[in-house]
Each structure stands twice: as C-alpha cells, then as structure tokens.
Scaffold this motif. Structure first.
Motif, mmCIF file in Angstrom:
data_model
loop_
_atom_site.group_PDB
_atom_site.id
_atom_site.type_symbol
_atom_site.label_atom_id
_atom_site.label_comp_id
_atom_site.label_asym_id
_atom_site.label_seq_id
_atom_site.Cartn_x
_atom_site.Cartn_y
_atom_site.Cartn_z
ATOM 1 N N ASP A 226 0.994 -1.083 -0.025
ATOM 2 C CA ASP A 226 -0.035 -0.058 0.020
ATOM 3 C C ASP A 226 1.007 1.363 -0.023
ATOM 4 N N PHE A 227 0.883 2.067 -1.239
ATOM 5 C CA PHE A 227 1.820 3.151 -1.185
ATOM 6 C C PHE A 227 1.404 4.213 -0.783
ATOM 7 N N GLU A 228 0.107 4.203 -0.095
ATOM 8 C CA GLU A 228 -0.502 5.515 0.369
ATOM 9 C C GLU A 228 -0.143 5.669 1.665
ATOM 10 N N ARG A 229 0.774 4.638 2.467
ATOM 11 C CA ARG A 229 1.306 4.882 3.776
ATOM 12 C C ARG A 229 2.156 5.952 3.872
ATOM 13 N N ASP A 230 2.480 6.285 4.909
ATOM 14 C CA ASP A 230 3.476 7.108 5.283
ATOM 15 C C ASP A 230 4.899 6.312 5.378
ATOM 16 N N PHE A 234 7.945 2.515 11.204
ATOM 17 C CA PHE A 234 6.946 1.607 11.808
ATOM 18 C C PHE A 234 6.340 0.978 10.499
ATOM 19 N N ASN A 235 5.924 1.815 9.204
ATOM 20 C CA ASN A 235 5.244 1.182 8.139
ATOM 21 C C ASN A 235 6.195 0.276 7.364
ATOM 22 N N LEU A 236 7.546 0.666 7.310
ATOM 23 C CA LEU A 236 8.366 -0.154 6.664
ATOM 24 C C LEU A 236 8.532 -1.630 7.467
ATOM 25 N N VAL A 237 8.623 -1.667 8.730
ATOM 26 C CA VAL A 237 8.762 -2.853 9.443
ATOM 27 C C VAL A 237 7.407 -3.654 9.197
ATOM 28 N N TYR A 323 15.561 11.223 9.499
ATOM 29 C CA TYR A 323 15.724 9.791 9.384
ATOM 30 C C TYR A 323 17.019 9.240 9.745
ATOM 31 N N LEU A 324 17.989 10.003 9.465
ATOM 32 C CA LEU A 324 19.292 9.838 10.032
ATOM 33 C C LEU A 324 19.758 9.794 11.645
ATOM 34 N N GLN A 325 19.185 10.668 12.027
ATOM 35 C CA GLN A 325 19.066 11.051 13.393
ATOM 36 C C GLN A 325 18.521 9.690 14.067
ATOM 37 N N SER A 326 17.362 9.153 13.813
ATOM 38 C CA SER A 326 16.724 8.217 14.335
ATOM 39 C C SER A 326 17.168 6.536 14.040
#
Length: 326
Positions: A226-230, A234-237, A323-326
C-alpha cells in the motif's frame, strides 16, 4: 469454429489501436479523459495481450518524446479552417452547410486540452494498474515476453518523477514475478542494475523509489504494498516483516545493492552540502542568541501520486536529517 476467436481478437486489437490513435489526434479535457480511461481499462481487462502491451508502450514513448519536440501536436482541423480562424473571417456558406455552421460558437477556438505528456503519463499509470494487479500475475509474464526490459530502463531516464516512479514499480514487479532466471539475464545481458544505479541515484529524495528497491531486495511483490502509507520505520517494518507471508526476511536479489548504495551516497552528499550551506547562511544570527539551529522534519508519504521536492531545490527540505538521527 477456430477462426471465430482469432477474428474476435483481431477486431478487439483494432479497437485498441483506434483508441490509441484518438489519444494522438484529439484534445482531451480532464473530465473527458477520466471517462475515456475508464472505458479503455474495461476493454483491456477483457483481453490484455502482447499486442496491446506493445501498442500502449509505443504510445507512452511517442507522447514523452513528442511533447519535447519542436513541433506542436497535430490537430484534426484542416489547414484552411485554421487559417480562416486566425484571420477572423467567417466560412463561406455552401449548399450543404447550415446557418449553425457559421455561428460565433463554431468560429471560436476550442479550449486547449491536456498536454500530450500528461496523456502519456495517464496511459503509463493505466498500464501500471493492469500489470500490478495482485490477482493477475500472468499479465506480467506476458508483458515481459512482448516488451523488452530496456523500455522500462528508458523510463527511468525521464526527468518527470511520475514517469520514473511508475516505470520503477512496473520493473520491480517484472523482476520479482519472473524470478531469478530473468533477474540474472537482466543483470548480465542488459546491464540493467548498472543503468538503474546511474538513473535512480538522483531520486534519493523520493520515498516510493526506496520502497520499490527494498521490495526487489527482499523479493516482495510491489502489488501487495500500500503506497498510500507514510514513509517511516513503523510502516516499513509492517510491510516487510509483519505482513509478509514468509517467516523470516531474507535478501533474495543482492544485485540491487549498488542501486541502494548509490542513492545513499548521493543523499548523504546532498545532506552534508545542505548543512554546510545552512551554517553559512543562518549561523551568525543564531549564535548571537546562543541558540543552535533546529531542523524539523515533516511527514513523508510513499504515495506514487504525491509531489516530491524537485532535484534542484532539495536543500530547502531537512526531513532526511530526522531519518538519519533516528
């Protein structure tokens, strides 16, 4: 008895070609194009074959090239009629003409339709919807036999983000569905992954491209995503681990690693250049008050329809730093 299905298929192919010719010659408003695409998709779903796939891919190529040509899209209006409209002279009445033909509404120029490049992208999106149907994997195998992978690589060289993302999505499904034999041929004979590395590295700031590359790496069908997700951790996992049918996540096609590495390299260089520029521009005013510059991110989406920052102005956005900091 055997000739009837063949004649029906030829007749259907003729209808598809006529509709494709209409896209080349007619002007379409956004409202009429939506109705046209709905009818066109219904026809293609009935009988989508190799000839139809080639016809659609040729039109996409024509639309993207012709939109950049020096000449304008041809019109179906005769030259004499166009010249008369420019001069503002009414047409000469003939015995077969009617007073309505010389009315002011007829003399006025028609409103301009959608650009040819938008029509080409609309057909490319329609083709992606047909090929990325999770219930019809056989359509992808048929497409791969009739349309070379070089055409999909050509789409990745386009400057329009919509074309690149749609082309990458189709290419990812072609690679995953056709399996290791096709991937090896794509890598060795075509040099596909080297071309992907050179062409996708500049789209490091497009979340959909990252998701597509990860799908190839882990052998995940993009039709199930579902490419409508953020676009976040969390969504990648959830996509690659929680919703996956496999018990564990394994790297299936390491040939995509150079592509991901090139995108990382380009993105890191852009971030470092961005931070140096911001320190020069804003460092003096912040240091006077003893405050450090704060970088705030914004939500990113994997949506293939979302407009992402252009390549030349990416330094205005700092969300990658989060993203890099997280």
């Amino acid at each position: 008895m055997c000739r009837a299905p063949r004649e029906q298929a030829n007749r259907f192919l003729g209808v598809v070609k006529r509709l494709t010719d209409a896209l080349k010659g007619e002007s379409f408003a956004p409202e009429s194009l939506k109705l046209f695409l709905d009818a066109f998709k219904a026809l293609l779903q009935i009988n989508f074959n190799g000839e139809n796939a080639r016809s659609l891919s040729l039109f996409v190529t024509y639309a993207l090239h012709d939109s950049r040509a020096s000449y304008a899209k041809r019109t179906l209006r005769p030259k004499a009629s166009a010249l008369r409209l420019r001069r503002g002279t009414p047409p000469t009445l003939t015995p077969g003409s009617t007073p309505r033909a010389s009315s002011p509404a007829q003399v006025a120029l028609d409103p301009p339709g959608l650009p040819l490049v938008d029509l080409g992208i609309a057909i490319l999106r329609l083709l992606a919807e047909l090929l990325c149907d999770p219930h019809n994997p056989q359509e992808v195998a048929r497409f791969a036999k009739n349309v070379t992978g070089k055409w999909l690589l050509y789409l990745l060289a386009e400057p329009d983000q919509r074309v690149v993302v749609l082309g990458a999505k189709i290419l990812a499904r072609v690679l995953v569905i056709n399996g290791a034999t096709y991937v090896k041929k794509f890598a060795d004979k075509t040099g596909g992954f080297n071309l992907m590395k050179n062409r996708l590295r500049h789209w490091w700031n497009t979340p959909g491209i990252w998701t597509i590359c990860f799908a190839i790496l882990f052998d995940l069908d993009v039709a199930t995503i579902d490419f409508e997700r953020d676009f976040d951790v969390f969504n990648l996992v959830d996509i690659f681990l929680m919703r996956s049918s496999r018990s564990e996540l394994k790297i299936r096609y390491p040939e995509i690693f150079p592509v991901i590495s090139a995108m990382l390299d380009t993105g890191l260089r852009a971030i470092v250049r961005d931070r140096d520029t911001q320190l020069v521009d804003n460092g003096n005013t912040k240091q006077e008050n003893g405050e450090a510059p704060v970088t705030r991110g914004r939500r990113r989406t994997m949506s293939l329809n979302a407009n992402q920052p252009t390549i030349g102005k990416m330094w205005k956005y700092h969300q990658v730093t989060i993203y890099l900091q997280s």
